[in-house]
Design a protein around this motif. Structure first.
Motif, PDB file in Angstrom:
ATOM      1  N   ILE A 134       0.852  -1.195   0.000  1.00 14.51           N
ATOM      2  CA  ILE A 134       0.000   0.000   0.000  1.00 14.51           C
ATOM      3  C   ILE A 134       0.880   1.235   0.000  1.00 14.51           C
ATOM      4  O   ILE A 134       1.785   1.360   0.832  1.00 14.51           O
ATOM      5  N   LEU A 135       0.601   2.134  -0.934  1.00 14.04           N
ATOM      6  CA  LEU A 135       1.309   3.400  -1.012  1.00 14.04           C
ATOM      7  C   LEU A 135       0.485   4.503  -0.359  1.00 14.04           C
ATOM      8  O   LEU A 135      -0.741   4.394  -0.241  1.00 14.04           O
ATOM      9  N   ARG A 136       1.159   5.562   0.038  1.00 14.86           N
ATOM     10  CA  ARG A 136       0.455   6.724   0.570  1.00 14.86           C
ATOM     11  C   ARG A 136      -0.486   7.293  -0.493  1.00 14.86           C
ATOM     12  O   ARG A 136      -0.181   7.252  -1.689  1.00 14.86           O
ATOM     13  N   PRO A 137      -1.622   7.848  -0.095  1.00 14.90           N
ATOM     14  CA  PRO A 137      -2.583   8.324  -1.101  1.00 14.90           C
ATOM     15  C   PRO A 137      -2.088   9.515  -1.903  1.00 14.90           C
ATOM     16  O   PRO A 137      -2.606   9.769  -2.996  1.00 14.90           O
ATOM     17  N   ARG A 181      12.271  -6.528   2.536  1.00 16.13           N
ATOM     18  CA  ARG A 181      13.280  -5.630   3.101  1.00 16.13           C
ATOM     19  C   ARG A 181      13.345  -4.333   2.293  1.00 16.13           C
ATOM     20  O   ARG A 181      13.445  -3.233   2.858  1.00 16.13           O
ATOM     21  N   ASN A 182      13.272  -4.436   0.983  1.00 13.77           N
ATOM     22  CA  ASN A 182      13.305  -3.246   0.137  1.00 13.77           C
ATOM     23  C   ASN A 182      12.037  -2.414   0.283  1.00 13.77           C
ATOM     24  O   ASN A 182      12.104  -1.180   0.303  1.00 13.77           O
ATOM     25  N   ALA A 211       5.324   6.173  -7.743  1.00 10.43           N
ATOM     26  CA  ALA A 211       4.752   4.823  -7.741  1.00 10.43           C
ATOM     27  C   ALA A 211       5.480   3.921  -8.737  1.00 10.43           C
ATOM     28  O   ALA A 211       5.694   2.727  -8.467  1.00 10.43           O
ATOM     29  N   GLU A 212       5.883   4.475  -9.881  1.00  4.99           N
ATOM     30  CA  GLU A 212       6.616   3.676 -10.864  1.00  4.99           C
ATOM     31  C   GLU A 212       8.008   3.291 -10.339  1.00  4.99           C
ATOM     32  O   GLU A 212       8.504   2.183 -10.607  1.00  4.99           O
ATOM     33  N   LYS A 213       8.641   4.181  -9.584  1.00  7.00           N
ATOM     34  CA  LYS A 213       9.949   3.859  -9.023  1.00  7.00           C
ATOM     35  C   LYS A 213       9.854   2.707  -8.033  1.00  7.00           C
ATOM     36  O   LYS A 213      10.756   1.848  -7.961  1.00  7.00           O
ATOM     37  N   VAL A 214       8.768   2.645  -7.279  1.00  5.03           N
ATOM     38  CA  VAL A 214       8.590   1.543  -6.322  1.00  5.03           C
ATOM     39  C   VAL A 214       8.450   0.215  -7.060  1.00  5.03           C
ATOM     40  O   VAL A 214       9.075  -0.795  -6.691  1.00  5.03           O
ATOM     41  N   VAL A 241      -1.271  -2.031  -4.658  1.00  3.74           N
ATOM     42  CA  VAL A 241      -0.582  -2.638  -5.801  1.00  3.74           C
ATOM     43  C   VAL A 241      -0.409  -4.128  -5.515  1.00  3.74           C
ATOM     44  O   VAL A 241       0.027  -4.521  -4.420  1.00  3.74           O
ATOM     45  N   TYR A 242      -0.758  -4.942  -6.524  1.00  6.29           N
ATOM     46  CA  TYR A 242      -0.749  -6.403  -6.378  1.00  6.29           C
ATOM     47  C   TYR A 242       0.371  -6.997  -7.227  1.00  6.29           C
ATOM     48  O   TYR A 242       0.515  -6.664  -8.411  1.00  6.29           O
ATOM     49  N   LEU A 243       1.164  -7.885  -6.611  1.00  4.21           N
ATOM     50  CA  LEU A 243       2.240  -8.601  -7.302  1.00  4.21           C
ATOM     51  C   LEU A 243       2.036 -10.107  -7.145  1.00  4.21           C
ATOM     52  O   LEU A 243       1.737 -10.581  -6.046  1.00  4.21           O
ATOM     53  N   LYS A 244       2.225 -10.820  -8.250  1.00  6.96           N
ATOM     54  CA  LYS A 244       2.196 -12.288  -8.223  1.00  6.96           C
ATOM     55  C   LYS A 244       3.462 -12.779  -8.929  1.00  6.96           C
ATOM     56  O   LYS A 244       3.741 -12.360 -10.058  1.00  6.96           O
ATOM     57  N   TYR A 245       4.213 -13.647  -8.251  1.00  6.13           N
ATOM     58  CA  TYR A 245       5.508 -14.027  -8.796  1.00  6.13           C
ATOM     59  C   TYR A 245       5.889 -15.420  -8.309  1.00  6.13           C
ATOM     60  O   TYR A 245       5.313 -15.957  -7.356  1.00  6.13           O
TER      61      TYR A 245
END
Length: 215
Positions: free
Chosen positions: A21-24, A89-90, A31-34, A73-77
């Motif tokens: 979750i990012l700050r609003p 950690r990052n 957001a792209e850098k994250v 933001v959702y990640l599946k890997y």
């Protein structure tokens, strides 16, 4: 003796999903850098990103760092045991990220069998509709699901016009009949007439003075 070649050993991976979750108030560039940093970590540790989805700004179940909404933001890997620890950690080091959670979906996944659709791993920006967001917030407040604005806070609503009864007061006062004190002068002539009549009656009741005879 003919030597037999050893069969290749398959290194089994696991499938994970991570939601952060990012700050609003985070910009699109931030957001792209994250997400680029998350992709770099997954690729560096021999993982494979299979799905990326920007869920946009949503209401939080409870306030986080005084924020009631956040960008999900959702990640599946697919990766190995050390991937999850390094990715989290990052994420923990980034000020833009306020929360994250990772869930194990499947074990014993063959990395060679994983296929990736380029469109599924493309990060898309979600344009927020401010009017729809305000309407959702007002509905939540009407249902008691969101706090209301404190009393005394400035409001953008226009001031209500004065009631018609208030503006009509001067005209009503002008049309009102005069008070009883103002009617006293009108009764004065009648009182004066009655006094004159009583005076004339008193004069008529007096006996006439006898006339003197001249001798």
């Amino acid at each position: 003796m003919a030597s037999t070649a050893a069969a290749p050993v398959t290194r089994w991976a696991r499938e994970y999903e991570t939601i952060y979750i990012l700050r609003p108030d985070v910009s699109n560039d931030a957001a792209e850098k994250v997400i680029e940093r998350a992709k770099d970590v997954i690729a560096r540790l021999d993982g494979t990103l299979t799905k990326l989805d920007n869920w946009g700004k949503r209401k939080l179940a409870y306030p986080i760092q005084k924020n009631t909404r956040g960008i999900f933001v959702y990640l599946k890997y697919v990766g190995f045991n050390d991937l999850v620890a390094e990715l989290e950690r990052n994420l923990r080091l980034l000020d833009e990220v306020v929360r994250f959670q990772t869930v194990l979906l499947d074990e014993d996944v063959d990395p060679a069998s994983v296929s990736v659709d380029p469109e599924e791993v493309e990060y898309l920006h979600v344009e927020e509709d401010e009017q729809a967001e305000d309407a959702e917030l007002e509905r939540a407040r009407s249902l008691g699901m969101a706090p209301r604005a404190p009393r005394g806070a400035p409001s953008d609503a226009p001031q209500a016009p004065q009631p018609a009864a208030e503006s009509a007061k001067p005209e009503a006062a002008a049309d009102a009949p005069p008070r009883a004190a103002a009617a006293v002068p009108e009764e004065a002539p009648a009182a004066e007439a009655s006094e004159n009549a009583s005076g004339e009656q008193a004069e008529s009741t007096e006996s006439p003075e006898p006339k003197r005879e001249e001798g």
